[in-house]
Write an enzyme that holds these catalytic residues in place. Structure first.
Site, PDB file in Angstrom:
ATOM      1  N   LYS A 237      -1.909 -14.688  -6.987  1.00 32.02           N
ATOM      2  CA  LYS A 237      -1.051 -14.276  -8.109  1.00 32.02           C
ATOM      3  C   LYS A 237      -0.444 -15.518  -8.750  1.00 32.02           C
ATOM      4  O   LYS A 237      -0.856 -15.922  -9.817  1.00 32.02           O
ATOM      5  CB  LYS A 237       0.024 -13.329  -7.590  1.00 32.02           C
ATOM      6  CG  LYS A 237      -0.598 -12.054  -7.067  1.00 32.02           C
ATOM      7  CD  LYS A 237       0.256 -11.354  -6.076  1.00 32.02           C
ATOM      8  CE  LYS A 237      -0.528 -10.206  -5.451  1.00 32.02           C
ATOM      9  NZ  LYS A 237       0.172  -9.614  -4.337  1.00 32.02           N
TER      10      LYS A 237
ATOM     11  N   PHE B  76      -3.272   3.270   2.851  1.00 32.35           N
ATOM     12  CA  PHE B  76      -3.585   3.285   1.413  1.00 32.35           C
ATOM     13  C   PHE B  76      -4.808   2.451   1.069  1.00 32.35           C
ATOM     14  O   PHE B  76      -5.471   2.710   0.074  1.00 32.35           O
ATOM     15  CB  PHE B  76      -2.382   2.801   0.584  1.00 32.35           C
ATOM     16  CG  PHE B  76      -1.991   1.359   0.843  1.00 32.35           C
ATOM     17  CD1 PHE B  76      -1.108   1.035   1.851  1.00 32.35           C
ATOM     18  CD2 PHE B  76      -2.528   0.334   0.078  1.00 32.35           C
ATOM     19  CE1 PHE B  76      -0.766  -0.290   2.093  1.00 32.35           C
ATOM     20  CE2 PHE B  76      -2.183  -0.987   0.304  1.00 32.35           C
ATOM     21  CZ  PHE B  76      -1.300  -1.301   1.327  1.00 32.35           C
TER      22      PHE B  76
ATOM     23  N   ASP C 282       9.792 -14.891  -0.799  1.00 32.00           N
ATOM     24  CA  ASP C 282       8.406 -14.570  -1.138  1.00 32.00           C
ATOM     25  C   ASP C 282       8.253 -14.793  -2.641  1.00 32.00           C
ATOM     26  O   ASP C 282       8.779 -14.036  -3.456  1.00 32.00           O
ATOM     27  CB  ASP C 282       8.110 -13.110  -0.759  1.00 32.00           C
ATOM     28  CG  ASP C 282       6.680 -12.681  -1.113  1.00 32.00           C
ATOM     29  OD1 ASP C 282       6.011 -13.408  -1.869  1.00 32.00           O
ATOM     30  OD2 ASP C 282       6.262 -11.613  -0.638  1.00 32.00           O
TER      31      ASP C 282
ATOM     32  N   TYR D  83     -13.892 -31.296   5.480  1.00 30.09           N
ATOM     33  CA  TYR D  83     -13.121 -30.449   6.404  1.00 30.09           C
ATOM     34  C   TYR D  83     -11.707 -30.999   6.559  1.00 30.09           C
ATOM     35  O   TYR D  83     -10.735 -30.254   6.551  1.00 30.09           O
ATOM     36  CB  TYR D  83     -13.832 -30.416   7.760  1.00 30.09           C
ATOM     37  CG  TYR D  83     -13.199 -29.465   8.753  1.00 30.09           C
ATOM     38  CD1 TYR D  83     -13.636 -28.142   8.845  1.00 30.09           C
ATOM     39  CD2 TYR D  83     -12.179 -29.881   9.594  1.00 30.09           C
ATOM     40  CE1 TYR D  83     -13.066 -27.261   9.743  1.00 30.09           C
ATOM     41  CE2 TYR D  83     -11.597 -28.998  10.501  1.00 30.09           C
ATOM     42  CZ  TYR D  83     -12.038 -27.697  10.574  1.00 30.09           C
ATOM     43  OH  TYR D  83     -11.474 -26.833  11.465  1.00 30.09           O
TER      44      TYR D  83
ATOM     45  N   PHE E 253       7.438  -5.427   1.209  1.00 32.61           N
ATOM     46  CA  PHE E 253       6.085  -5.339   0.659  1.00 32.61           C
ATOM     47  C   PHE E 253       5.197  -4.823   1.789  1.00 32.61           C
ATOM     48  O   PHE E 253       5.500  -5.027   2.969  1.00 32.61           O
ATOM     49  CB  PHE E 253       5.617  -6.707   0.127  1.00 32.61           C
ATOM     50  CG  PHE E 253       4.260  -6.622  -0.520  1.00 32.61           C
ATOM     51  CD1 PHE E 253       4.083  -5.889  -1.682  1.00 32.61           C
ATOM     52  CD2 PHE E 253       3.155  -7.234   0.045  1.00 32.61           C
ATOM     53  CE1 PHE E 253       2.830  -5.761  -2.270  1.00 32.61           C
ATOM     54  CE2 PHE E 253       1.895  -7.125  -0.537  1.00 32.61           C
ATOM     55  CZ  PHE E 253       1.732  -6.387  -1.694  1.00 32.61           C
ATOM     56  N   THR E 254       4.098  -4.154   1.417  1.00 30.95           N
ATOM     57  CA  THR E 254       3.272  -3.471   2.430  1.00 30.95           C
ATOM     58  C   THR E 254       2.830  -4.404   3.564  1.00 30.95           C
ATOM     59  O   THR E 254       3.066  -4.117   4.738  1.00 30.95           O
ATOM     60  CB  THR E 254       2.019  -2.866   1.761  1.00 30.95           C
ATOM     61  OG1 THR E 254       1.388  -3.890   0.973  1.00 30.95           O
ATOM     62  CG2 THR E 254       2.381  -1.696   0.871  1.00 30.95           C
TER      63      THR E 254
ATOM     64  N   ARG F 154       1.449   3.559  -5.732  1.00 28.71           N
ATOM     65  CA  ARG F 154       2.542   2.881  -5.029  1.00 28.71           C
ATOM     66  C   ARG F 154       3.603   3.944  -4.768  1.00 28.71           C
ATOM     67  O   ARG F 154       4.601   4.042  -5.446  1.00 28.71           O
ATOM     68  CB  ARG F 154       3.114   1.730  -5.863  1.00 28.71           C
ATOM     69  CG  ARG F 154       2.136   0.604  -6.111  1.00 28.71           C
ATOM     70  CD  ARG F 154       2.014  -0.436  -5.008  1.00 28.71           C
ATOM     71  NE  ARG F 154       1.279  -0.073  -3.818  1.00 28.71           N
ATOM     72  CZ  ARG F 154       0.739  -0.974  -2.992  1.00 28.71           C
ATOM     73  NH1 ARG F 154       0.821  -2.269  -3.247  1.00 28.71           N
ATOM     74  NH2 ARG F 154       0.122  -0.600  -1.894  1.00 28.71           N
TER      75      ARG F 154
HETATM   76  C1  LIG Z   1       0.369  -9.707  -3.104  1.00 23.48           C
HETATM   77  C2  LIG Z   1       1.620  -9.966  -2.432  1.00 23.48           C
HETATM   78  C3  LIG Z   1       1.633 -10.466  -1.132  1.00 23.48           C
HETATM   79  C4  LIG Z   1       0.364 -10.684  -0.330  1.00 23.48           C
HETATM   80  O1  LIG Z   1      -0.461 -11.632  -0.920  1.00 23.48           O
HETATM   81  P1  LIG Z   1      -2.066 -11.604  -0.705  1.00 23.48           P
HETATM   82  O2  LIG Z   1      -2.529 -12.907  -1.271  1.00 23.48           O
HETATM   83  O3  LIG Z   1      -2.600 -10.423  -1.435  1.00 23.48           O
HETATM   84  O4  LIG Z   1      -2.302 -11.507   0.764  1.00 23.48           O
HETATM   85  C5  LIG Z   1       2.859 -10.710  -0.555  1.00 23.48           C
HETATM   86  N1  LIG Z   1       4.006 -10.488  -1.228  1.00 23.48           N
HETATM   87  C6  LIG Z   1       4.022 -10.018  -2.476  1.00 23.48           C
HETATM   88  C7  LIG Z   1       5.326  -9.804  -3.179  1.00 23.48           C
HETATM   89  C8  LIG Z   1       2.840  -9.744  -3.133  1.00 23.48           C
HETATM   90  O5  LIG Z   1       2.879  -9.248  -4.381  1.00 23.48           O
END
Ligand SMILES: *Cc1c(COP(=O)(O)O)cnc(C)c1O
Length: 483
Positions: free
Chosen positions: A266, A455, A223, A80, A132-133, A389
């Protein structure tokens, strides 16, 4: 740059890896695909993966791992607090970004949640190149709003600007002046703008944004979820980067930022996320929220196995062969699609191929969701799922009317190192058939519409019987037993 262009002259991209583990796929007959998309409320997020042939929904958590990542996972030290795994990950993060302070979080949007909670107050405005969403949703949850300062060219489908993701510096200055510095908690730059086709930003533009932020003493938050593609484009097309190694480029990016956050679903081909910064005071401000929302400071909601994979994955992102694969396959996909006159966003960006649904389906008005309709139609004719999108990914206006999106796209994501050129060729073939028969496609309407990020889980129905007519035409052309 000559030796980076080894395969550039070839009419196909090249995999600098081989496949050692495979997953069997199935392709359902077209009538079963129709039944599956109806059951999913015409929302590709709600399809079961067992009903999907090629999963091109996203690159989030679906990139292929390397043998070294898998091997590292078995070394995970499960505890932990204070696990060795965390210290290995922290060292890898510090080396990769060249910044000293790291906070782990369970994924990218968790970092956005922490940032919004700490910095965004009601009435605040966050300028950015593109939203971003989940970013926008977290800022709005805290009473703030987003102001986009993208280039006019960013939302033009066809362009030869290699850096369509660049911030418009005049719009940024104007935004800061008009809302007032005290109302700007930070400026956000997304490397590799997700929603407009994975379009990169140049190092010179990022450095100019950073200079503006320093002049006004504003924080710059980057980001870096889609950093690996952006590094590739910088190396290939940004004159400033010609003589720099990937790591040197990355450290130049870090030098611009006060805070960098990323989704490790990613970047690094693992699962998880994190925030990185130079300043101990910023670190202290945010770190108190990690145990509250994420988990203890040495795991932040991640499994130690994923953290080991992330530590290796970040280092592998410094390898040109690794970061080139995605964009080069997307380019091959795009070139084949263009040969068939399929309208796609150019230049080809990162993340996936982006089909221009507004141009594909000129007869469907924005209020009937052309990108949503096209995503459903693509699944029906190919068994592949992409992601809408466009307008469905937006929110309605306060008066309840539809806010038609600036671009109406279907993203066919290519998770890194997952699909082959034959699968891409198949997709182009099905898209070409669909394009010839596009007049058959109709619109969609909501039958169940959530108020926040509709979405993800909203459900829609076709307007009229166009889906059965599409299936009938497919069977008439290919025969009743054709897949
Ligand atoms: C996917 C993404 C996020 C969010 O990441 P998650 O791990 O899916 O929560 C934030 N910013 C960008 C540009 C992304 O492509």
């Amino acid at each position: 740059m000559q030796h980076f262009a080894r395969f550039q002259a070839a009419p196909f991209p090249m995999e600098m890896h081989k496949v050692r583990v495979i997953q069997k796929l199935t392709l359902l007959p077209i009538k079963e695909r129709l039944a599956a998309i109806v059951e999913a409320g015409n929302n590709t997020f709600l399809l079961k993966n067992r009903d999907v042939f090629l999963d091109m929904l996203t690159d989030s958590g679906t990139n292929a791992m390397s043998d070294r990542q898998i091997a590292a996972m078995s070394l995970a030290d499960d505890s932990y607090a204070g696990s060795e795994t965390f210290f290995r990950l922290e060292a890898s993060v510090q080396d990769f970004f060249g910044l000293p302070f790291f906070l782990p979080a369970h994924q990218g949007r968790a970092c956005e949640h922490i940032l919004a909670k700490v910095f965004v107050k009601p009435g605040n405005v966050v300028p950015m190149n593109f939203h971003f969403t989940t970013t926008r949703a977290h800022i709005m949850e805290c009473g703030g709003r987003v102001e986009e300062c993208f280039l006019d060219e960013a939302i033009r489908s066809e362009s030869d600007n290699r850096f369509k993701g660049n911030m418009d510096l005049h719009k940024l200055e104007n935004c800061i002046t008009s809302v007032g510095i005290d109302n700007v908690p930070f400026v956000r730059v997304e490397l590799g703008t997700n929603l407009i086709g994975g379009q990169p930003i140049s190092l010179s533009n990022l450095e100019a944004v950073s200079a503006i932020c320093r002049k006004h003493q504003l924080l710059l938050v980057i980001d870096s979820s889609l950093l690996s593609d952006n590094l590739y484009f910088m190396k290939m097309f940004d004159p400033l980067c010609e003589d720099l190694s990937i790591k040197e480029i990355n450290h130049r990016i870090s030098a611009c930022a006060d805070i960098i956050y990323f989704s490790a679903r990613k970047l690094s081909s693992a699962r998880g996320g994190g925030l990185v910064m130079r300043d101990k005071l910023l670190f202290d401000k945010m770190k108190v929220l990690i145990p509250l929302y994420e988990g203890f400071l040495t795991y932040g909601g991640m499994s130690v196995r994923e953290m080991e994979a992330m530590a290796i994955g970040l280092q592998e992102t410094l390898d040109f062969d690794m970061i080139a694969h995605g964009p080069q396959f997307i380019e091959a996909f795009g070139n084949k699609a263009k040969e068939q006159n399929i309208p796609v966003i150019t230049p080809f960006g990162g993340l996936g191929l982006h089909v221009d649904a507004r141009a594909f389906l000129e007869h469907i008005p924005g209020e009937q969701y052309p990108a949503g309709a096209l995503a459903a139609a693509i699944y029906i004719v190919s068994g592949a799922r992409g992601m809408e999108r466009g307008t469905i990914s937006e929110n309605r206006n306060p008066d309840g009317s539809e806010h038609v999106a600036s671009m109406e796209l279907v993203r066919l994501a290519l998770p890194r190192r997952v699909f082959t050129l034959s699968q891409i060729t198949y997709m182009v073939d099905r898209l070409a058939w669909l394009y010839e028969n596009r007049a058959l496609i109709g619109g969609l309407t909501f039958v169940d519409e959530p108020t926040i990020m509709r979405f993800f889980i909203g459900r829609l129905a076709p307007i009229g019987d166009w889906q059965t007519r599409l299936v009938d035409k497919f069977i008439a052309d290919f025969g009743s037993d054709a897949l």
